[in-house]
Design an enzyme around this catalytic site. Structure first.
Site, PDB file in Angstrom:
ATOM      1  N   LYS A  39      32.288  27.890  39.581  1.00 15.09           N
ATOM      2  CA  LYS A  39      33.614  28.033  40.178  1.00 15.09           C
ATOM      3  C   LYS A  39      33.701  29.337  40.979  1.00 15.09           C
ATOM      4  O   LYS A  39      32.843  30.207  40.860  1.00 15.09           O
ATOM      5  CB  LYS A  39      34.687  28.005  39.092  1.00 15.09           C
ATOM      6  N   ARG A 137      46.332  29.645  27.699  1.00 16.57           N
ATOM      7  CA  ARG A 137      46.325  29.360  29.153  1.00 16.57           C
ATOM      8  C   ARG A 137      46.730  27.906  29.393  1.00 16.57           C
ATOM      9  O   ARG A 137      47.885  27.626  29.695  1.00 16.57           O
ATOM     10  CB  ARG A 137      44.926  29.699  29.699  1.00 16.57           C
ATOM     11  N   HIS A 167      38.348  27.190  24.847  1.00 15.49           N
ATOM     12  CA  HIS A 167      37.789  28.365  25.526  1.00 15.49           C
ATOM     13  C   HIS A 167      38.149  29.605  24.707  1.00 15.49           C
ATOM     14  O   HIS A 167      39.299  29.751  24.261  1.00 15.49           O
ATOM     15  CB  HIS A 167      38.373  28.488  26.938  1.00 15.49           C
ATOM     16  N   ARG A 221      29.078  26.393  28.250  1.00 19.92           N
ATOM     17  CA  ARG A 221      29.510  26.647  29.625  1.00 19.92           C
ATOM     18  C   ARG A 221      29.021  28.039  30.028  1.00 19.92           C
ATOM     19  O   ARG A 221      29.515  29.039  29.539  1.00 19.92           O
ATOM     20  CB  ARG A 221      31.032  26.530  29.729  1.00 19.92           C
ATOM     21  N   ASP A 315      36.557  47.885  58.381  1.00 16.64           N
ATOM     22  CA  ASP A 315      35.277  47.273  58.759  1.00 16.64           C
ATOM     23  C   ASP A 315      34.094  48.235  58.666  1.00 16.64           C
ATOM     24  O   ASP A 315      32.956  47.849  58.892  1.00 16.64           O
ATOM     25  CB  ASP A 315      35.372  46.766  60.198  1.00 16.64           C
TER      26      ASP A 315
END
Ligand SMILES: Cc1ncc(COP(=O)(O)O)c(CNc2conc2O)c1O
Length: 371
Positions: A39, A137, A167, A221, A315
């Protein structure tokens, strides 16, 4: 592929990714599958390339956070199971069924609404029930809720319960009180459902590496340490195998000048040369993720650590040099030169954050190249 003219780039070592996955595979109980967590563009490392390396090294499932990430991965990989770890809108259910993407379920009315959108689907929608055992969550929070959800899925056409997971919020900490409470609740949940689905999973990297192997269940995981980073300093102190960092950030000097004592450098003229000195300019700034709070961070040039001086610009940023260097001299912002290194952990400490966040904040303006 696009050609990049600015010399600034992230370099991802796919051999390191593969070795980290292979080492985990070796370490786990036999037949425990690896769900590669790719992810957030594989924690900023490039999701397609990392997914390919992880699958090659033995991972069998790819996990993402959103439907859009799942569709992007499915566009590159026909075969592997893809699991969306977060909430998906009901409207995505038909696409998930068609594209064989596994969704996370935790709300009864979501199931009811999704079912009505699946009536014409040839393939069943596969679901993993999420248990909120103490992360706070998403997920169900009582056995009663779980049983209702389990029954609803069982009695709904076009849906298949393929997994159940939770989790951990504190697996990377030495204190086990909260962790043990989460395990206890998850075990109670597993006990109340009539049939165990194909994939029971609970462990993230930390739990996979330092907790009871029973908690590996059918799959783990694997996120942060696939990238060669440790979930915490505690876990780092008891790693069962070495981790190979996969992320480097490099550029080159585009300008070198000598300034006089008292000359200012950067916005606000906040840095004033303490003596006559050499200054280099690097084409990377906060729009690349080198945020202004990194002012003063050392970078590697010629195998030595040299400090960024003056305010970091959008930058560009400036570095104090011990002497003149040619235009094009290599600058390593994260990585190694000889036996000197600047690590993601060092940036995380300076920014008072965790290592997970660092590769994620390197923006898409910085191309990811691969070894
Ligand atoms: C549900 C779930 N499973 C597994 C992982 C992988 O964890 P690991 O990288 O420690 O192995 C994450 C990471 N999620 C997050 C990592 O940082 N913030 C997060 O929400 C997750 O949210």
């Amino acid at each position: 592929t696009q050609q990049f003219f600015r010399p600034t780039k992230a370099i991802i070592d796919l051999q390191a990714i593969q070795q980290n996955v292979k080492n985990l595979k070796e370490f786990l109980r036999p037949n425990v599958q690896i769900i590669a967590v790719v992810k957030a563009n594989a924690y900023g490392h490039g999701d397609v390339a990392v997914a390919r390396a992880a699958l090659k090294a033995g991972a069998t499932v790819l996990a993402v956070a959103t439907p859009d990430e799942a569709l992007h991965i499915r566009a590159h990989f026909e075969e592997p199971d893809i699991l969306i770890l977060g909430a998906s809108p009901v409207s995505f259910a038909p696409y998930a069924a068609q594209q064989r993407i596994i969704l996370t379920a935790f709300a009864d009315d979501w199931i009811q609404q999704a079912a009505s959108l699946l009536v014409d689907e040839a393939l069943p929608l596969r679901l993993h029930i999420k248990i909120d055992s103490g992360m706070g969550r998403i997920g169900i929070r009582s056995e009663q809720e779980l049983l209702e959800l389990y029954q609803t899925i069982q009695s709904t056409d076009h849906m298949e319960l393929d997994g159940i997971f939770t989790h951990f919020a504190t697996a990377d900490e030495e204190d086990t009180l909260h962790f043990d409470q989460q395990v206890q609740f998850f075990e109670k949940c597993l006990a109340v459902i009539p049939n165990k689905p194909r994939l029971v999973h609970a462990s993230n990297t930390a739990a996979s590496l330092v907790k009871d192997p029973h908690l590996q269940y059918d799959a783990v995981r694997f996120g942060i340490s696939m990238y060669g980073l440790s979930p915490s300093s505690y876990v780092k102190s008891i790693l069962p195998f070495p981790l190979l960092p996969a992320f480097s950030l490099e550029s080159e000097l585009v300008h070198v000048k000598q300034i006089k004592s008292g000359d200012p450098v950067g916005y606000g003229a906040t840095y004033v040369a303490p003596t006559d000195m050499w200054i280099g300019t690097i084409p990377i700034g906060y729009a690349d993720g080198v945020i202004r709070k990194l002012g003063g961070q050392e970078v590697l040039i010629d195998g030595q650590r040299m400090p960024i001086v003056g305010r970091i610009c959008m930058d560009q940023c400036m570095v104090a040099l011990p002497k003149a260097y040619d235009i094009g001299e290599k600058v390593t912002l994260i990585g190694r030169q000889g036996n000197t290194g600047v690590s993601i952990d060092e940036w995380a400490t300076k920014l008072e954050t965790i290592n997970y966040e660092i590769p994620c904040i390197i923006t898409t303006r910085v191309p990811r190249t691969y070894l």
